[in-house]
Design a protein around this motif. Structure first.
Motif, mmCIF file in Angstrom:
data_model
loop_
_atom_site.group_PDB
_atom_site.id
_atom_site.type_symbol
_atom_site.label_atom_id
_atom_site.label_comp_id
_atom_site.label_asym_id
_atom_site.label_seq_id
_atom_site.Cartn_x
_atom_site.Cartn_y
_atom_site.Cartn_z
ATOM 1 N N VAL A 16 -20.941 -29.619 14.929
ATOM 2 C CA VAL A 16 -20.594 -31.017 14.597
ATOM 3 C C VAL A 16 -19.504 -30.623 13.198
ATOM 4 C CG1 VAL A 16 -21.660 -32.829 13.182
ATOM 5 C CG2 VAL A 16 -22.887 -31.947 15.279
ATOM 6 N N GLU A 17 -19.987 -29.569 12.554
ATOM 7 C CA GLU A 17 -18.831 -29.366 11.324
ATOM 8 C C GLU A 17 -17.394 -29.068 11.941
ATOM 9 O OE1 GLU A 17 -18.908 -25.490 8.760
ATOM 10 O OE2 GLU A 17 -20.369 -26.961 8.211
ATOM 11 N N ILE A 18 -17.304 -28.356 12.850
ATOM 12 C CA ILE A 18 -15.978 -28.099 13.618
ATOM 13 C C ILE A 18 -15.629 -29.563 13.970
ATOM 14 C CG2 ILE A 18 -14.747 -26.941 15.429
ATOM 15 C CD1 ILE A 18 -17.090 -24.666 15.140
ATOM 16 N N TRP A 19 -16.128 -30.185 14.833
ATOM 17 C CA TRP A 19 -15.764 -31.553 15.226
ATOM 18 C C TRP A 19 -15.417 -32.315 14.052
ATOM 19 C CZ3 TRP A 19 -16.977 -36.659 14.181
ATOM 20 C CH2 TRP A 19 -16.377 -37.461 14.978
ATOM 21 N N ARG A 20 -16.124 -32.329 13.122
ATOM 22 C CA ARG A 20 -15.798 -33.203 11.678
ATOM 23 C C ARG A 20 -14.311 -32.954 11.261
ATOM 24 N NH1 ARG A 20 -19.662 -32.249 8.846
ATOM 25 N NH2 ARG A 20 -20.961 -33.599 9.516
ATOM 26 N N ALA A 21 -14.480 -31.460 11.008
ATOM 27 C CA ALA A 21 -13.062 -31.227 10.087
ATOM 28 C C ALA A 21 -11.826 -31.354 11.175
ATOM 29 C CB ALA A 21 -13.226 -29.741 9.825
ATOM 30 N N GLN A 33 -14.502 -47.302 10.549
ATOM 31 C CA GLN A 33 -15.649 -47.604 11.301
ATOM 32 C C GLN A 33 -15.806 -47.052 12.639
ATOM 33 O OE1 GLN A 33 -18.103 -49.736 10.309
ATOM 34 N NE2 GLN A 33 -19.121 -49.709 12.289
ATOM 35 N N ASP A 34 -14.813 -46.814 13.412
ATOM 36 C CA ASP A 34 -14.784 -46.151 14.770
ATOM 37 C C ASP A 34 -15.140 -44.687 14.436
ATOM 38 O OD1 ASP A 34 -14.399 -48.427 16.084
ATOM 39 O OD2 ASP A 34 -12.293 -47.931 16.340
ATOM 40 N N ARG A 35 -14.359 -44.139 13.163
ATOM 41 C CA ARG A 35 -14.596 -42.652 13.015
ATOM 42 C C ARG A 35 -16.039 -42.451 12.651
ATOM 43 N NH1 ARG A 35 -16.538 -39.056 11.110
ATOM 44 N NH2 ARG A 35 -15.918 -37.224 10.380
ATOM 45 N N HIS A 36 -16.891 -43.411 12.060
ATOM 46 C CA HIS A 36 -18.185 -43.016 11.619
ATOM 47 C C HIS A 36 -19.194 -43.464 12.763
ATOM 48 C CE1 HIS A 36 -21.949 -43.679 9.667
ATOM 49 N NE2 HIS A 36 -22.133 -44.717 10.469
ATOM 50 N N GLU A 37 -18.931 -44.429 13.795
ATOM 51 C CA GLU A 37 -19.497 -44.529 15.142
ATOM 52 C C GLU A 37 -19.301 -43.605 15.957
ATOM 53 O OE1 GLU A 37 -18.327 -48.339 16.699
ATOM 54 O OE2 GLU A 37 -19.059 -49.560 14.763
ATOM 55 N N ILE A 38 -18.134 -42.811 16.056
ATOM 56 C CA ILE A 38 -18.140 -41.673 16.811
ATOM 57 C C ILE A 38 -18.693 -40.489 16.364
ATOM 58 C CG2 ILE A 38 -16.176 -40.193 17.782
ATOM 59 C CD1 ILE A 38 -14.173 -42.660 17.795
ATOM 60 N N GLU A 39 -18.859 -40.479 15.241
ATOM 61 C CA GLU A 39 -19.541 -39.163 14.779
ATOM 62 C C GLU A 39 -21.114 -39.350 14.989
ATOM 63 O OE1 GLU A 39 -20.666 -36.390 10.903
ATOM 64 O OE2 GLU A 39 -18.795 -37.586 10.875
ATOM 65 N N MET A 41 -22.389 -40.832 17.552
ATOM 66 C CA MET A 41 -22.554 -40.516 19.170
ATOM 67 C C MET A 41 -22.290 -38.997 19.175
ATOM 68 S SD MET A 41 -20.468 -43.295 21.368
ATOM 69 C CE MET A 41 -18.900 -42.757 21.035
ATOM 70 N N VAL A 42 -21.459 -38.370 18.621
ATOM 71 C CA VAL A 42 -21.355 -36.809 18.493
ATOM 72 C C VAL A 42 -22.577 -36.037 18.018
ATOM 73 C CG1 VAL A 42 -20.296 -34.923 17.674
ATOM 74 C CG2 VAL A 42 -18.614 -36.826 18.817
ATOM 75 N N ARG A 43 -23.041 -36.483 16.934
ATOM 76 C CA ARG A 43 -24.337 -35.974 16.465
ATOM 77 C C ARG A 43 -25.321 -35.831 17.587
ATOM 78 N NH1 ARG A 43 -24.915 -34.219 11.908
ATOM 79 N NH2 ARG A 43 -23.847 -34.400 10.239
ATOM 80 N N ASP A 44 -25.340 -37.086 18.417
ATOM 81 C CA ASP A 44 -26.557 -37.233 19.467
ATOM 82 C C ASP A 44 -26.228 -36.473 20.812
ATOM 83 O OD1 ASP A 44 -28.005 -38.992 17.764
ATOM 84 O OD2 ASP A 44 -27.317 -41.022 18.798
ATOM 85 N N PHE A 45 -25.064 -36.302 21.025
ATOM 86 C CA PHE A 45 -24.776 -35.662 22.279
ATOM 87 C C PHE A 45 -24.454 -34.267 22.084
ATOM 88 C CE2 PHE A 45 -20.867 -34.502 24.787
ATOM 89 C CZ PHE A 45 -21.382 -34.386 25.998
ATOM 90 N N LEU A 46 -23.633 -33.713 21.201
ATOM 91 C CA LEU A 46 -23.219 -32.348 21.097
ATOM 92 C C LEU A 46 -24.477 -31.332 21.057
ATOM 93 C CD1 LEU A 46 -19.858 -31.761 18.668
ATOM 94 C CD2 LEU A 46 -20.302 -31.564 21.548
ATOM 95 N N PRO A 47 -25.303 -31.559 20.540
ATOM 96 C CA PRO A 47 -26.583 -30.699 20.457
ATOM 97 C C PRO A 47 -27.011 -30.169 21.944
ATOM 98 C CG PRO A 47 -26.901 -31.980 18.511
ATOM 99 C CD PRO A 47 -25.724 -32.442 19.419
ATOM 100 N N GLN A 48 -26.864 -31.111 22.877
ATOM 101 C CA GLN A 48 -27.294 -31.016 24.118
ATOM 102 C C GLN A 48 -26.391 -30.468 24.866
ATOM 103 O OE1 GLN A 48 -28.501 -33.908 22.559
ATOM 104 N NE2 GLN A 48 -30.207 -32.892 21.792
ATOM 105 N N ALA A 49 -25.354 -30.470 24.785
ATOM 106 C CA ALA A 49 -24.115 -30.294 25.528
ATOM 107 C C ALA A 49 -23.949 -28.581 25.966
ATOM 108 C CB ALA A 49 -22.711 -30.911 25.171
ATOM 109 N N PRO A 50 -23.515 -28.188 27.004
ATOM 110 C CA PRO A 50 -23.366 -26.957 27.386
ATOM 111 C C PRO A 50 -21.699 -26.390 26.839
ATOM 112 C CG PRO A 50 -23.163 -28.160 29.309
ATOM 113 C CD PRO A 50 -23.574 -29.064 28.178
ATOM 114 N N LEU A 51 -21.644 -25.929 25.858
ATOM 115 C CA LEU A 51 -20.483 -25.729 25.119
ATOM 116 C C LEU A 51 -20.088 -24.196 25.292
ATOM 117 C CD1 LEU A 51 -20.914 -27.605 21.815
ATOM 118 C CD2 LEU A 51 -19.780 -28.537 24.009
ATOM 119 N N TRP A 52 -18.725 -23.857 25.364
ATOM 120 C CA TRP A 52 -18.322 -22.710 25.288
ATOM 121 C C TRP A 52 -17.572 -22.769 23.969
ATOM 122 C CZ3 TRP A 52 -18.907 -19.072 28.711
ATOM 123 C CH2 TRP A 52 -18.770 -19.501 29.966
#
Length: 145
Positions: A16-21, A33-39, A41-52
């Motif tokens: 999430v830190e990489i995403w934010r920066a 507002q959009d930046r906040h709302e997207i973050e 969603m990202v905080r909820d989604f990324l931890p469950q995502a299969p990431l390289w």
């Protein structure tokens, strides 16, 4: 030396830190507002995502990529590492798995468009809205001819 591997659950905050920066460095077109709302969603989604994850010699995450059925949903590089080839290494890894990989990129993100074109992607279309229906047009890209 960069190594590419699957993400681990204990790296969620770093991802999430990489995403934010990365977003703060390249997505100045987002409304606050959009930046906040997207973050959120990202905080909820990324931890469950299969990431390289691209990591350095100390196994510290520097960038990540998400691919779903041959479509690169996300590629984010720590701004301190931009221009070092980490993003290109992740894309090459993705292409080794999905030779006809596709992705979408915000039209307002000229740096990303240039990067993908340099990597061999070409435009296949455009959408006037992003995936959440916000007024951030997307370019659809596909690797190869």
């Amino acid at each position: 030396m960069i190594k590419i591997r699957w993400s681990n659950p204990d790296e969620n905050e770093r991802v999430v830190e990489i995403w934010r920066a990365a977003v703060d460095a390249t997505h100045d077109f987002l409304s606050p507002q959009d930046r906040h709302e997207i973050e959120e969603m990202v905080r909820d989604f990324l931890p469950q995502a299969p990431l390289w994850i691209a990591v350095n010699a100390d196994d510290y995450p520097l960038a990540f990529m998400l691919i779903d059925n041959g479509h690169m949903e996300a590629l984010f590089v720590d701004p301190a590492c931009r221009g070092t080839g980490i993003g290109a290494a992740l894309v090459r890894h993705g292409l080794s798995l999905h030779p006809e990989m596709t992705t979408d990129v915000n039209e307002q993100n000229g740096q990303a468009i240039g990067f993908y074109k340099k990597m061999g992607f070409r435009s296949t279309g455009r959408s006037p809205l992003d995936g959440q229906g916000r007024p951030y047009p997307l370019m659809h890209l596909k690797y190869g001819k």
